[in-house]
Design an enzyme around this catalytic site. Structure first.
Site, PDB file in Angstrom:
ATOM      1  N   LYS A 223     -63.455  37.071 -10.447  1.00 18.34           N
ATOM      2  CA  LYS A 223     -62.684  37.259 -11.486  1.00 18.34           C
ATOM      3  C   LYS A 223     -61.398  38.473 -11.001  1.00 18.34           C
ATOM      4  O   LYS A 223     -61.730  39.138 -10.394  1.00 18.34           O
ATOM      5  CB  LYS A 223     -63.541  37.483 -12.585  1.00 18.34           C
ATOM      6  CG  LYS A 223     -64.056  36.547 -13.175  1.00 18.34           C
ATOM      7  CD  LYS A 223     -64.790  36.578 -14.623  1.00 18.34           C
ATOM      8  CE  LYS A 223     -65.202  35.120 -15.222  1.00 18.34           C
ATOM      9  NZ  LYS A 223     -66.127  35.175 -16.501  1.00 18.34           N
ATOM     10  N   ARG A 257     -73.934  33.236 -12.577  1.00 12.43           N
ATOM     11  CA  ARG A 257     -73.083  31.948 -12.435  1.00 12.43           C
ATOM     12  C   ARG A 257     -71.797  32.341 -11.506  1.00 12.43           C
ATOM     13  O   ARG A 257     -71.008  33.352 -11.744  1.00 12.43           O
ATOM     14  CB  ARG A 257     -72.554  32.016 -14.095  1.00 12.43           C
ATOM     15  CG  ARG A 257     -71.370  30.712 -14.042  1.00 12.43           C
ATOM     16  CD  ARG A 257     -70.949  30.572 -15.611  1.00 12.43           C
ATOM     17  NE  ARG A 257     -70.057  29.462 -15.721  1.00 12.43           N
ATOM     18  CZ  ARG A 257     -68.806  29.420 -15.552  1.00 12.43           C
ATOM     19  NH1 ARG A 257     -68.204  30.511 -15.212  1.00 12.43           N
ATOM     20  NH2 ARG A 257     -67.979  28.416 -15.774  1.00 12.43           N
TER      21      ARG A 257
END
Length: 278
Positions: A223, A257
């Site tokens: 991210k 995740r």
């Protein structure tokens, strides 16, 4: 925690592999639009140690465009049916739409992963019914605004308190609708309506959310909180992803995740060993 008829004991962190069947997801968009590619990727992640495969049919990256119910169904249902029919794994459906939740569970999904925390019309009713009838849990994620607006709404007086209050409110809403406490997971929503400072505050204090006694999902893989800090493009964020996964696992995250399952499994094994010794 039980996912349909499969019990998962979170004595060590589990890994959830990300598999987006979308053309526009920020990291793997367009890579898995054919069933053979989906199966190959899913099998690879399972072989590497993933407990869950998270299937997404609509990108939720900042500014992403929404897709219709039918388009999302056309993307995710064949993928879930193929994985469920050929591979042994727990399938998570990354969606906010109640119609997709229902169809995904009918196709074999065992977990609902909703970035909007069951806020769309009828989502709470459908998810709570699936919890009752199929014992399918739901993960409630914190997001401020929507994927289209969230990065313009990243304003908090105290992010830890606000995320905690959000979880308290959503848990109460879900249990009032028929969920049990053992059918809910929580995700603080790294990157969803947060600045880089907010993201690292949440990561530093992730252990505080253990007060809810529910599994915590941590999703930082590749991210912008990594890319913007390290000045690295998406395909060069593995080291940063490993670092944030390690911190999350050490802070009590139950599920990590990630895109990079094999490397993250190494993290999980090292963290588990470290936490197990005197």
């Amino acid at each position: 925690m039980v996912f349909r008829d499969t019990k998962v004991v979170f004595d060590t962190p589990k890994v959830m592999g990300i598999l987006n069947v979308t053309p526009d997801s920020f990291s793997d968009g367009g890579q898995y639009t054919k069933i053979d590619d989906v199966l190959f990727k899913a099998e690879s992640m399972i072989t590497s140690g993933a407990t869950f495969i998270d299937i997404g049919g609509e990108s939720t990256r900042p500014g992403a465009k929404s897709v219709s119910v039918n388009e999302e169904l056309d993307r995710v249902v064949p993928a879930i049916e193929a994985i469920h029919g050929k591979l042994e794994t727990l399938i998570s459906i990354d969606t906010s739409k109640p119609e997709v939740m229902q169809a995904a569970v009918d196709a074999g999904a065992s977990l609902i992963n909703d970035v909007r925390a069951l806020s769309l019309p009828n989502a709470l009713e459908v998810a709570s019914n699936l919890a009752k009838t199929h014992n399918v849990p739901t993960c409630l994620m914190h997001m401020k605004g929507t994927p289209q607006t969230m990065q313009n709404e990243a304003i908090y007086s105290d992010i830890l308190s606000e995320v905690t209050d959000f979880f308290e409110s959503k848990i109460k809403r879900c249990t009032n609708a028929g969920f049990t406490y053992k059918q809910l997971l929580l995700d603080p929503g790294f990157g969803f309506g947060k600045t880089i400072e907010h993201n690292y505050q949440l990561l530093k204090h992730l252990a505080e959310f253990s007060q809810f006694d529910m599994p915590i999902i941590s999703g930082t893989s590749r991210k912008s909180m990594i890319g913007n800090l390290l000045n690295k493009p998406i395909d060069q964020r593995l080291t940063g992803s490993i670092a944030t996964a390690t911190l999350a696992a050490m802070s009590g995250a139950s599920i990590i995740r990630v895109h990079d399952v094999e490397e993250t499994m190494d993290v999980v094994k090292i963290v588990a060993k470290t936490l197990s010794v005197d």
